[in-house]
Design an enzyme around this catalytic site. Structure first.
Site, mmCIF file in Angstrom:
data_model
loop_
_atom_site.group_PDB
_atom_site.id
_atom_site.type_symbol
_atom_site.label_atom_id
_atom_site.label_comp_id
_atom_site.label_asym_id
_atom_site.label_seq_id
_atom_site.Cartn_x
_atom_site.Cartn_y
_atom_site.Cartn_z
ATOM 1 N N SER A 1 0.839 -1.194 0.000
ATOM 2 C CA SER A 1 0.000 0.000 0.000
ATOM 3 C C SER A 1 0.871 1.239 0.000
ATOM 4 O O SER A 1 2.025 1.218 0.448
ATOM 5 C CB SER A 1 -0.892 0.021 1.245
ATOM 6 N N ASP A 2 0.325 2.316 -0.520
ATOM 7 C CA ASP A 2 0.946 3.602 -0.239
ATOM 8 C C ASP A 2 0.792 3.837 1.262
ATOM 9 O O ASP A 2 0.012 3.163 1.943
ATOM 10 C CB ASP A 2 0.275 4.715 -1.044
ATOM 11 N N TRP A 3 1.545 4.786 1.788
ATOM 12 C CA TRP A 3 1.590 4.980 3.235
ATOM 13 C C TRP A 3 0.235 5.463 3.755
ATOM 14 O O TRP A 3 -0.277 6.496 3.334
ATOM 15 C CB TRP A 3 2.711 5.959 3.567
#
Length: 698
Positions: free
Chosen positions: A263-265
């Site tokens: 995932s992106d952060w």
């Protein structure tokens, strides 16, 4: 012309975006027999995963605290090293002054040079390895749909999926040629704005998704990329990191990707849905894939086979990349800057400078003849515009400003650097007075952007524009340098003699600009973005951007960037593919051989060596349907050729059926409805030198 209507839109597959039962999910996750990763290290991976406890498997599925951007713990007893991840696309984001601040990805894209991108990616990977990281959170390869997008500077693609695909391939192969290094293609997918980026839904048709926004990611997967990062936005109402259609159906099944999906952060929003949708790692922490996943796993809500498959993918990537414990987690504070990185950064920044205008061959400037150069504008003394904000931020130990670079050049030529004078432009009357007696007048304008925010305008400040207009009236031979994170407005372009555009050029920007300004480097870069005449020239409605009720409608379909200008016959300030040189080129003898091989002779007509980017466009308008307009000109190929004075070269392009394919939503596959097309050869999307008809063999 034969036309097959089977590819028209009948029913959107997004209507199927409900939570799948486990049997379907398992089939999608394991349907990868032809994957480039399927056979490698399979036996060793199976043995390691078999020895892992359930707790150890779960430990691999989420990040933990680290000085690096992200970290996945290792399992020492099984010899599995941790994964240290770091930003970003413009260099290693870390302690100030310890890593090279490279030109941004948009700058590299402007070179149209895949070999340069590959070489840079290798050096970037070496820096990451030296500083103890094994995962580069890049390349970033999204399409520049929205001109004011705050992250356009991070992306290779510009307005072209073909350009993005070619450069993504070069970057991935460069990064992963360095032992122990993993590239991450991001942000998957249809991520086109920073406004409301955590909540907005990109509502997009299946054909547009496949033909415009997927090709760069497909190329990255074909090149063996080991990780893909899902984005913040929703796609048709479902978050990217739990989107069954885009992750399972497209990425896993259609593209055969069997690497890591992270995932992106803070882009994870669920436990079971994300797990079943093929997300492998929640970053940076385990809000959903920590204790909540352990509970769902223990209760059988997330089947053991799903967790096992994630563990297998992660272990296989570790083995395939040959991640080495010896260098991991060390060296964060040591400098990775070297003469090699600085020289390449300077070369790339110079070769990415786009010469937009050069009336009466105003440039290059002869340093021997110019005894007094007046440099105007605070941007000339600033390093702010060398890098973008957010994950693209790199704080250099020293950034060579434009003013410093010009003076460095004079010192190297054993000339008085005081010949280069500076004026901040605040007192316009004083500036105009000094400009009247200068040999050369150079105005430097800069603007920046950052992750998390879109730009409010493409315009420079009112005072900046007024300054250029005033100078242009008394000194029409004025040169303007613009430094920006993307497209900008140039309302004074007809008032000055020459314009150079640089995109976030990194810490060597001053030296690089001097190389171009004084003619040490002959410009050969081209725009990958259209420069418009005004803000929102493409007439985005609020529903399109930034969206109403957090719904962004991609109703422009395939008419992104230059395609819109072509379709509506609007002349931009400077078109996609535009860029001049200090020499000139001729195009002649355009012919087609064997039905689909396009040949043209390129001649250097000037008095010095230079590079030309020869561009091939395909007319896809014959493939339009009542619900989808396809463009009259679509970039499909290009070649960058270096020619000496008086040299000629034959450039040949083979147009294949892959260049003509369109996506069928009904059949969920690529189709080839036409066999005859018009192609255009040009120096830009608007500077067309000739056209021909090709017949594609099937």
């Amino acid at each position: 012309l034969t036309h097959n209507n089977d590819f028209t839109l009948l029913e959107s597959p997004y209507s199927l975006q409900t939570e799948r039962d486990f049997a379907t999910t398992k089939k999608l996750q394991n349907d990868d027999e032809s994957s480039v990763y399927a056979k490698e290290y399979q036996d060793e991976t199976a043995k390691i995963v078999e020895k892992m406890t359930d707790a150890e498997k779960l430990l691999l599925l989420h990040g933990t605290f680290s000085e690096y951007t992200g970290k996945i713990p290792g399992i020492p007893r099984l010899g599995l090293p941790p994964l240290y991840m770091n930003d970003g696309p413009q260099g290693f984001r870390g302690p100030p002054g310890t890593s090279t601040a490279w030109p941004c990805s948009l700058a590299f894209a402007s070179t149209w040079d895949s070999r340069l991108v590959n070489a840079w990616s290798r050096e970037l990977a070496k820096e990451f390895r030296l500083k103890g990281a094994s995962v580069i959170l890049g390349p970033a390869i999204n399409i520049a749909r929205v001109p004011v997008n705050g992250r356009n500077f991070e992306y290779f693609s510009g307005e072209s999926p073909v350009l993005g695909a070619t450069l993504a391939r070069a970057s991935v192969e460069g990064i992963q040629s360095v032992p122990g290094m993993i590239a991450t293609a991001k942000h998957f997918i249809a991520n086109s704005q920073e406004t409301n980026r955590m909540l907005v839904s990109s509502n997009i048709g299946d054909e547009v998704l496949h033909e415009m926004y997927l090709p760069a990611f497909a190329a990255a997967v074909e090149s063996g990329v080991l990780a893909v990062m899902c984005s913040y936005n929703k796609i048709n109402g479902s978050y990217a990191c739990e989107n069954d259609y885009t992750l399972n159906r497209i990425l896993r099944r259609e593209l055969k990707f069997n690497g890591i999906v992270m995932s992106d952060w803070f882009a994870t929003h669920s436990t079971k849905r994300s797990a079943l949708a093929s997300l492998d790692m929640e970053m940076p922490y385990g809000f959903f894939f920590g204790a909540p996943l352990a509970i769902d796993f223990s209760l059988g809500r997330v089947p053991a086979e799903v967790v096992d498959e994630k563990a297998r993918r992660i272990v296989k990537v570790l083995l395939r990349a040959k991640v080495n414990n010896a260098t991991l987690g060390r060296g964060l504070h040591q400098s990775s800057v070297s003469a090699v990185t600085l020289n390449l950064a300077r070369k790339a920044a110079a070769e990415s400078a786009v010469l937009l205008k050069n009336e009466n061959n105003q440039l290059p400037v002869s340093s021997r003849a110019a005894k007094r150069i007046l440099v105007v504008g605070p941007a000339a003394k600033s390093s702010v515009f060398s890098s973008g904000g957010g994950s693209g931020t790199v704080v250099a130990s020293h950034c060579v400003t434009i003013l410093e670079g010009l003076r460095n050049h004079y010192e190297l030529k054993n000339m008085n650097p005081n010949f280069i004078e500076y004026d901040d432009g605040v007192d316009i009357s004083e500036t105009l007075s000094r400009a009247k007696t200068a040999d050369v007048v150079l105005v430097v304008l800069g603007t920046t952007s950052s992750e998390g925010f879109d730009r409010s305008t493409l315009s420079f400040g009112r005072m900046d524009n007024n300054l250029v207009f005033r100078l242009g009236k008394i000194r029409p031979d004025t040169t303007v340098l613009t430094i920006s994170p993307g497209a900008v407005l140039l309302p004074w372009k007809d008032s000055v003699a020459s314009i150079i555009s640089m995109f976030m050029p990194g810490q060597e920007m001053g030296n690089a600009f001097a190389d171009v300004f004084f003619g040490e480097v002959c410009p050969g870069a081209k725009l990958t973005l259209t420069f418009p005449n005004k803000d929102n020239e493409m007439n985005f409605t609020k529903k399109q951007y930034p969206g109403e009720n957090l719904q962004s409608e991609f109703s422009e379909s395939l008419l992104v960037g230059y395609r819109w200008y072509d379709h509506y016959k609007v002349d931009p300030a400077y078109p996609f593919g535009h860029g001049l040189s200090y020499t000139s080129f001729g195009y002649s003898n355009l012919i087609v051989r064997n039905g689909n091989m396009v040949e043209v002779i390129i001649s250097n007509l000037g008095d010095r060596e230079g590079a030309e980017v020869v561009q091939l466009y395909l007319d896809k308008s014959g493939l339009s349907t009542p619900s989808l307009i396809r463009p009259h000109k679509e970039l499909i190929k290009w070649e960058k050729v270096m020619l000496k004075k008086g040299q000629k070269k034959k450039v040949a392009f083979t147009v294949s059926k892959e260049d003509t394919k369109v996506w069928s939503t009904q059949r969920q596959s690529w189709m080839y409805p036409l066999s005859r097309f018009i192609v255009y050869v040009g120096s830009s999307s608007r500077d067309i030198k000739g056209k021909a008809i090709v017949d594609i063999p099937f």
